[in-house]
Design a protein around this motif. Structure first.
Motif, short mmCIF file in Angstrom:
data_model
loop_
_atom_site.label_atom_id
_atom_site.label_comp_id
_atom_site.label_asym_id
_atom_site.label_seq_id
_atom_site.Cartn_x
_atom_site.Cartn_y
_atom_site.Cartn_z
N LEU A 17 0.97 -1.03 0.10
CA LEU A 17 -0.04 -0.17 0.01
C LEU A 17 0.95 1.15 -0.09
CD1 LEU A 17 -2.74 1.49 0.16
CD2 LEU A 17 -2.70 1.31 2.57
N LEU A 18 1.84 1.15 0.85
CA LEU A 18 2.73 2.43 0.93
C LEU A 18 3.35 2.86 -0.44
CD1 LEU A 18 4.53 1.95 4.38
CD2 LEU A 18 2.89 3.75 3.63
N TYR A 19 4.06 1.59 -1.20
CA TYR A 19 4.48 1.62 -2.46
C TYR A 19 3.33 2.31 -3.40
CZ TYR A 19 9.11 0.04 -2.33
OH TYR A 19 10.42 0.17 -2.23
N ILE A 20 2.29 1.61 -3.29
CA ILE A 20 1.01 2.09 -4.33
C ILE A 20 0.94 3.80 -4.12
CG2 ILE A 20 -1.38 1.98 -4.57
CD1 ILE A 20 -0.95 -1.06 -4.20
N LEU A 21 0.68 4.16 -2.77
CA LEU A 21 0.38 5.41 -2.62
C LEU A 21 1.66 6.46 -3.28
CD1 LEU A 21 -0.95 5.31 1.06
CD2 LEU A 21 -2.12 6.16 -0.91
N LEU A 22 3.10 5.75 -2.95
CA LEU A 22 4.03 6.61 -3.42
C LEU A 22 4.04 6.67 -4.91
CD1 LEU A 22 6.91 7.90 -2.97
CD2 LEU A 22 7.84 5.63 -3.07
N TRP A 116 18.03 17.11 -1.19
CA TRP A 116 18.34 15.90 -1.98
C TRP A 116 18.85 14.95 -0.89
CZ3 TRP A 116 18.53 14.15 -6.75
CH2 TRP A 116 18.02 14.78 -7.79
N GLU A 117 19.62 15.27 0.19
CA GLU A 117 19.90 14.28 1.55
C GLU A 117 18.42 13.46 2.00
OE1 GLU A 117 21.15 17.42 1.15
OE2 GLU A 117 23.13 17.17 0.48
N GLU A 118 17.61 14.50 2.32
CA GLU A 118 16.47 13.98 2.63
C GLU A 118 15.71 13.04 1.83
OE1 GLU A 118 14.93 17.73 5.33
OE2 GLU A 118 14.03 17.64 3.24
N HIS A 119 15.73 13.42 0.35
CA HIS A 119 15.20 12.45 -0.63
C HIS A 119 16.08 11.14 -0.77
CE1 HIS A 119 13.24 12.71 -4.69
NE2 HIS A 119 13.14 11.39 -4.31
N LEU A 120 17.04 11.29 -0.30
CA LEU A 120 18.24 9.92 -0.44
C LEU A 120 17.80 9.16 0.75
CD1 LEU A 120 20.48 8.41 -1.70
CD2 LEU A 120 21.86 9.57 -0.25
N ASN A 123 14.14 7.35 -0.04
CA ASN A 123 14.48 6.53 -0.84
C ASN A 123 14.96 5.08 -0.24
OD1 ASN A 123 13.50 8.20 -2.77
ND2 ASN A 123 14.92 7.67 -4.31
N ILE A 124 16.01 5.36 0.47
CA ILE A 124 16.54 4.27 1.12
C ILE A 124 15.38 3.51 1.93
CG2 ILE A 124 18.39 3.52 3.05
CD1 ILE A 124 20.11 5.80 1.71
N PHE A 125 14.84 4.28 2.74
CA PHE A 125 13.69 3.81 3.54
C PHE A 125 12.86 2.95 2.60
CE2 PHE A 125 9.17 4.31 5.20
CZ PHE A 125 9.34 3.49 6.09
N PHE A 126 12.43 3.24 1.54
CA PHE A 126 11.49 2.51 0.68
C PHE A 126 12.27 1.32 0.17
CE2 PHE A 126 8.39 5.55 1.01
CZ PHE A 126 7.46 5.10 0.83
N ILE A 128 14.58 -0.36 1.94
CA ILE A 128 14.41 -1.46 3.02
C ILE A 128 12.92 -1.90 2.97
CG2 ILE A 128 14.76 -1.56 5.43
CD1 ILE A 128 16.76 0.51 5.14
N LEU A 129 12.03 -1.18 2.69
CA LEU A 129 10.72 -1.66 3.02
C LEU A 129 10.40 -2.77 1.94
CD1 LEU A 129 8.05 1.17 3.23
CD2 LEU A 129 8.56 -0.57 4.85
N ALA A 130 11.09 -2.63 0.71
CA ALA A 130 10.89 -3.76 -0.44
C ALA A 130 11.64 -4.63 0.00
CB ALA A 130 11.09 -3.18 -1.79
N VAL A 131 12.64 -4.69 0.37
CA VAL A 131 13.57 -6.10 1.10
C VAL A 131 12.93 -6.66 2.23
CG1 VAL A 131 15.57 -6.67 2.31
CG2 VAL A 131 15.82 -5.00 0.56
N ILE A 132 12.28 -5.94 3.20
CA ILE A 132 11.45 -6.61 4.37
C ILE A 132 10.26 -7.38 3.57
CG2 ILE A 132 9.88 -6.03 6.14
CD1 ILE A 132 11.99 -3.76 6.70
N GLY A 133 9.74 -6.73 2.59
CA GLY A 133 8.38 -7.25 1.76
C GLY A 133 8.73 -8.73 1.30
#
Length: 151
Positions: A17-22, A116-120, A123-126, A128-133
């Motif tokens: 769902l988070l990926y769908i929203l993103l 750009w640092e916040e965006h990095l 993205n790293i958070f997402f 990690i989410l995909a790896v967890i999934g």
């Protein structure tokens, strides 16, 4: 700590769902401001030569991944695709931040307000989410649950 099947399923649903929203948000933002998006891609030191076709491929890819993530039997494929796209985006940001003198922004909406640092980090958070999934969708889950199938 072992998660039971119900909690794994809920966590996978939340990640998808988070990926769908993103991706819906990002693709819609790019399509609504398509000319601006294409111009900003053209200013990129890495993508300027490919800006025209990248401007079409990125939102189409994002929306395609959304469709796959909406199909419970194809979620593993959707998570692999989301992971791959986010690794590409994250790598691009890292390269731009560390090896480019000019840092254009081709993000839209809320993401445009990030540094750009916040965006990095986002993205790293997402990633990690995909790896967890993907880790939660184990071979055991695939064989025991007709809702999930391997690609």
């Amino acid at each position: 700590m072992k998660l039971n099947h119900r909690y794994k399923s809920i966590l996978i649903d939340v990640i998808c769902l988070l990926y769908i929203l993103l991706f819906v948000y990002a693709a819609t933002s790019k399509l609504l401001e398509f000319q601006n998006f294409r111009i900003q891609l053209g200013q990129s030191p890495l993508l300027s030569a490919f800006a025209n076709w990248v401007s079409y491929i990125v939102p189409i890819s994002e929306l395609s991944i959304v469709i796959v993530l909406l199909l419970p039997k194809r979620r593993i494929l959707g998570l692999f695709a989301a992971y791959t796209l986010m690794v590409m985006f994250t790598s691009y940001i890292y390269i731009i931040l560390h090896y480019s003198s000019f840092v254009p922004c081709s993000c839209g909406g809320i993401l445009e307000k990030m540094t750009w640092e916040e965006h990095l980090a986002f993205n790293i958070f997402f990633v990690i989410l995909a790896v967890i999934g993907l880790l939660l969708i184990s071979k055991n889950d695939i064989s025991n649950n007709p809702q999930i199938t391997a690609p």
